[in-house]
Design an enzyme around this catalytic site. Structure first.
Site, PDB file in Angstrom:
ATOM      1  CG  PHE A   1      -1.695  -1.320   1.341  1.00 29.68           C
ATOM      2  CD1 PHE A   1      -2.652  -1.703   0.411  1.00 29.68           C
ATOM      3  CD2 PHE A   1      -1.384  -2.190   2.376  1.00 29.68           C
ATOM      4  CE1 PHE A   1      -3.298  -2.931   0.534  1.00 29.68           C
ATOM      5  CE2 PHE A   1      -2.017  -3.410   2.494  1.00 29.68           C
ATOM      6  CZ  PHE A   1      -2.979  -3.786   1.571  1.00 29.68           C
ATOM      7  CB  ILE A  47     -12.069  -3.399 -16.493  1.00 28.84           C
ATOM      8  CG1 ILE A  47     -12.562  -2.084 -15.867  1.00 28.84           C
ATOM      9  CG2 ILE A  47     -11.741  -4.433 -15.422  1.00 28.84           C
ATOM     10  CD1 ILE A  47     -11.528  -1.308 -15.075  1.00 28.84           C
ATOM     11  CB  VAL A  86      -8.407  -0.475 -10.772  1.00 31.66           C
ATOM     12  CG1 VAL A  86      -9.186  -0.288 -12.055  1.00 31.66           C
ATOM     13  CG2 VAL A  86      -7.620  -1.780 -10.801  1.00 31.66           C
ATOM     14  CD  GLU A 128      -2.727   4.494  -5.866  1.00 32.21           C
ATOM     15  OE1 GLU A 128      -1.893   3.774  -6.416  1.00 32.21           O
ATOM     16  OE2 GLU A 128      -2.642   4.839  -4.694  1.00 32.21           O
TER      17      GLU A 128
END
Lengths: 192, 760
Positions: free
Chosen positions: B260, B649, B723, B725
């Site tokens: 992260f 996507i 995708v 954040e």
């Protein structure tokens, strides 16, 4: 600058003496093992560092995250909070012991199918915890699964998929259940 | 030559997965390794003759180490050595050598370099022992002696020292200069709001503890399994700090248990483990504790002020957004906090500012959606407040000020389907049923509220290389030194390669996580698919050309006159588009051509000239429902709809999980997470999972994700934007806005703990 003091006249304190070894016997994933270990070795460190069974994860070492969850005589426990000597004679099942050869445990397959994992680090603990949960028979709704799987932190945030995976294997219909706790929560109670 | 590196145990899709196309839902290729416990993380790689290192941290915040009393620690049976700044092996003296690839302006901390302590919890010694338990025990017996100096860790007390940020950092742009006259427009406007916001320190807390296993081989080569978002960044750092050439160090990270952002820079267990391996001439493992994971970077405490003004019809006439954040004394950590406010809504008068205050803390580090997590949060609460001042629906206010072009840069968006996010998200949520007034809905003892917010994040692309090797048995191995921190890199890259080459996915392996592989950027900023994915597709395209060339050269080849756009790669064959029955299986092609393998390498460089003509961003609309207990102020987020515009996507299943996870992060940011500091001691107090609460399963209810149609060939050749954040941005604002709608109480600070709800 080092200020080591080697000129001490007192004998070494007890804490610096070699820790004595104790014989224990564990059945891990169906195989019996014997160890000579110090009392300060946790079940988790025994599994990871001495048996190289690294599927059980260390996420906090304080019983706060659930990543180390294994089954001891069928009950889910935090292996980081269990000293190995206290498990003498127990049957331990870790994530490595759930699949039947190449055939995954239904929970393992459901976790893959629902993408109930991302980084995968909490996953063995989640799955072992879910196996224990099913045996306890306390969860009857998705809300119950959520509540009783809350000892296993997933930082990636796969919770909705984890609930889906566990509920599917338990035969709980998704979202058809009322949003009510399974039983009144009493702070400090420990399930036996 | 790029071959499969055996110790990485790279996963491949399950047999029977079959043919795939971008946009399909495919199970994670590393799923089996992860659900069986076979996936090995940094602390889990075995090594013969392994020594265990446990770190000792400073108990003071600022000062000097006068010396250590090591006598008791050294007497613990099994202890091998204790490394401090006094007896460490040689490290490069130049400050510049310690800058990793993502270091901000200034000079980084040099672990165990000298006697200076500059923050609480700084590593000051490494205890090495034959067992972990002996090292852990001995570490408690190390007694340092300090000369303590006064420290300053409180942002609020030192705002007068705020300064412009110095130096550059990847992904950071300073606020643009003022557009129009923001204060004058504010003064003249009929409707206006002003608000101040505070967001506390947060720590990333990936589940995997930071760890490095340094395996020293007989010839002295170091193979290091490190928890990092870039094997090549860690390799670079080790080489520079210890003066070891790239041939003497390999860093691997095949599995990373979350990061992260915390793994964007090498953390201190890495140099400590390396110096121990060099000093002892043996393999060493250093694992940090959960408590120690609060002793390096964090999301910085930030104070913000926003002023918005509008005409009575809702037209925004002034946006002003000021932020002050903390950084360390050594580096100017920067992130984009306020620029979003000059990007999201059309407005003629915009003024933004961003300043830093140096404190005696460790340098902050990017944490998922750095800057936007709290910057967009503040703007989106302010927009909600303005909507009530205008007596206008919050969604209608946003649509009224929809930015068709970037208002400060005057650039068109490469793509922007935010309007679709609003429409589809609102419809799915049932937003049109929302009563306008706060305190309108109640269920039992709980107030119920509905809130919404907009989210945005950069759509970035960096540069990368990939290699593609087709083997005689028909296996395709594509490699790049990318990372999978749980994002789905293994899966999405294998999908891209399989779809591109027309191969069943189980015959394609994407190899990552080794510093010797072709260069890839650090995994961060939601850029891995746009960057590495484009390199993978480029490599496959190059491989197709090479294979056609081989096919053309075969005796009596039916492809002799075929051009590349006249053939296709499908069903494991090369075939003519016009006459698909004219085909050759790829293994057959290699066999006839007499090749055991065909390898290509491809360098993907972003088309900067084209990209600079556009503002490139992802967008989202987040709608949520909260239940707030009247008596206790406890908040439950019972329902979230997140509509995402993030380009095409590619891997539907893993992208969905990324957004769901981002929403969970947003809820956790909104309600739970804050690391609290005792400023008398300069120390973080709640450095564990019991007192630093991250959302658990019981905190999370229904989350629905919608991907709206978007296809952006400016950002990447794949049409994808990233995708990682965007799922998080705006969620906490939507929660805060829903709490206001439920209770009439406006809470601008995070986290929104029950005491704040009751007091508001």
């Amino acid at each position: 600058m080092l200020t080591e003091n080697h000129a001490t006249a007192t004998p070494p304190s007890p804490v610096t003496m070699a820790a004595p070894l104790y014989p224990i016997e564990l059945t891990v994933n169906g195989t019996r093992h014997q160890f000579e270990i110090e009392t300060w070795v946790t079940l988790l460190d025994l599994l990871r560092e001495r048996m190289l069974l690294t599927g059980s994860k260390k996420g906090c070492d304080h019983g706060q995250c659930g990543a180390c969850t294994v089954l001891s005589n069928g009950r889910r426990i935090n292996a980081c909070l269990a000293l190995a000597v206290s498990q003498n004679g127990h049957e331990i099942t870790t994530i490595e012991g759930l699949a039947d050869g190449n055939q995954l445990h239904p929970l393992q397959q459901a976790f893959i199918d629902h993408d109930a994992l991302q980084c995968g680090y909490c996953t063995p603990g989640q799955i072992c915890s879910a196996v224990g949960l099913m045996r306890e028979g306390e969860a009857h709704t998705t809300a119950g699964v959520r509540e009783l799987m809350s000892g296993n932190v997933c930082r990636c945030g796969a919770y909705p998929q984890i609930v889906q995976a566990v509920s599917q294997v338990m035969g709980i219909a998704p979202a058809a259940q009322p949003e009510a706790p399974v039983r009144p929560t009493v702070v400090g109670t420990v399930l036996s | 030559m790029t071959e499969l590196i055996e110790p990485l145990k790279t996963p491949t899709a399950e047999p029977g997965t079959g043919m795939v196309q971008p946009g399909m839902s495919v199970s994670r290729v590393d799923g089996r390794a992860k659900v069986t416990g076979a996936a090995r993380y940094a602390a889990e790689h075995p090594a013969a003759d392994l020594a265990y290192g446990v770190v000792v941290n400073s108990t003071i915040t600022k000062g000097r180490i006068l010396g250590f009393d090591l006598a008791d620690a050294l007497r613990v049976p099994g202890v091998i050595d204790i490394i401090t700044h006094s007896n460490r092996p040689r490290m490069r003296p130049f400050k510049l050598s310690y800058k990793d690839m993502t270091a901000p302006g200034g000079f980084p901390f040099r672990p165990l370099y000298d006697d200076v302590v500059f923050y609480s919890g700084q590593p000051i010694a490494l205890v090495l022992a034959e067992t972990f338990e002996a090292a852990r025990h001995a570490a408690t017996l190390v007694r340092p002696d300090y000369a303590v100096e006064p420290h300053e860790t409180e942002l609020a007390a030192h705002l007068h020292r705020a300064h412009d940020p110095h130096g550059l950092k990847a992904g950071f742009a300073p606020p643009p200069k003022e557009k129009g006259h923001a204060q004058a427009a504010f003064d003249a406007a009929p409707v206006k709001i002003e608000a101040e916001f505070h967001s506390g320190v947060e720590h990333h807390n990936p589940m995997e503890l930071f760890a490095s296993t340094v395996i020293r081989e007989a010839d002295g080569h170091l193979t290091i399994y490190d928890k990092t978002q870039s094997s090549q960044n860690s390799r670079w750092y080790v080489s520079h700090v210890f003066g070891l050439s790239s041939r003497k160090v390999t860093v691997r990270n095949p599995y990373v248990g979350g990061a992260f952002g915390s793994g964007l820079r090498p953390q201190y267990q890495l140099p400590l483990a390396v110096m121990a391996a060099l000093k002892l001439k043996r393999s060493v493992r250093v694992v940090l504790t959960r408590q120690q994971m609060f002793t390096f970077g964090h999301r910085p405490e930030t104070r913000q002020a926003i002023k918005l003004a509008a005409e009575r019809d809702g037209t925004l006439v002034s946006i002003q957004h000021d932020a002050v954040a903390e950084t360390s004394r050594r580096e100017d950590y920067t992130e984009v906090v306020v620029n979003w406010s000059g990007q999201l809504y059309a407005c003629d008068n915009i003024r933004l500012s961003y300043h830093l205050v140096d404190l005696d803390n460790y340098t902050p580090i990017d944490m998922r959606a750095p800057g936007a997590a709290h910057g967009v949060h503040a703007l989106e609460i302010a927009m909600d407040e303005l909507s009530y001042a205008l007596q206008m629906d919050p969604l209608a206010l946003r649509l009224k000020n929809y930015a068709e072009i970037d208002p400060t840069k005057n650039l068109p968006f490469s793509t922007k389907a935010l309007r679709d996010c609003y429409t589809q998200g609102a419809a799915r949520f049932g937003w049109d049923q929302r009563p306008a007034a706060p305190r309108s809905m109640r269920k039992g003892n709980e107030w119920v509220g509905w809130g919404m917010a907009t989210g945005t994040w950069d759509a970035m692309q960096m540069f990368a290389r990939a290699s593609a090797v087709l083997h005689a048995d028909g296996r395709l191995v594509v490699s790049s030194a990318a990372t999978d921190i749980g994002t789905g890199t293994y899966t999405v890259m294998a999908m891209i390669a399989a779809a591109s080459m027309g191969l069943p996915m189980e015959r394609v392996t994407f190899q990552l996580g080794d510093s010797t592989l072709p260069v890839a950027p650090i995994e961060g900023g939601s850029s891995h698919v746009t960057t590495v994915g484009s390199a993978v597709e480029g490599a496959c395209e190059k491989l197709q050309k090479r294979l056609l060339k081989l096919a053309k050269a075969l005796p009596d080849s039916p492809f002799a006159k075929a051009k590349i756009d006249e053939v296709e790669f499908a069903d494991g064959t090369l075939r003519l588009r016009a006459r698909p029955e004219v085909r050759i299986e790829l293994p057959q092609l290699l066999q006839h051509a007499g090749e055991a393998r065909v390898e290509v390498k491809y360098l993907m460089l972003p088309d900067a000239l084209k990209q600079r003509k556009y503002q490139r961003a992802t967008h989202s609309a987040v709608f949520c429902e909260v239940h707030v207990d009247e008596d206790f102020g406890t908040v439950r987020v019972t329902r979230v709809v997140s509509a995402i515009a993030a380009g095409k996507i590619i891997s539907a299943k893993t992208a969905h999980s990324q957004i769901t996870g981002g929403v969970v992060w947003g809820i956790s940011q909104a309600l739970h997470e804050e690391t609290l500091q005792d400023h008398r001691l300069g120390r973080f107090m709640n450095a564990n999972f019991a007192e630093y609460h991250v959302a658990v399963n019981a905190d999370i209810h229904d989350i629905e994700v919608i991907f709206v149609e978007e296809d952006d060939r400016v950002v990447s050749r794949l049409g994808a934007k990233g995708v990682g954040e965007i799922g998080l941005v705006g969620v906490a604002a939507a929660v805060s806005n829903a709490i206001y709608h439920a209770t009439g109480r406006r809470i601008r600070d995070t986290p929104i703990t029950p005491d704040k709800v009751i007091a508001a």
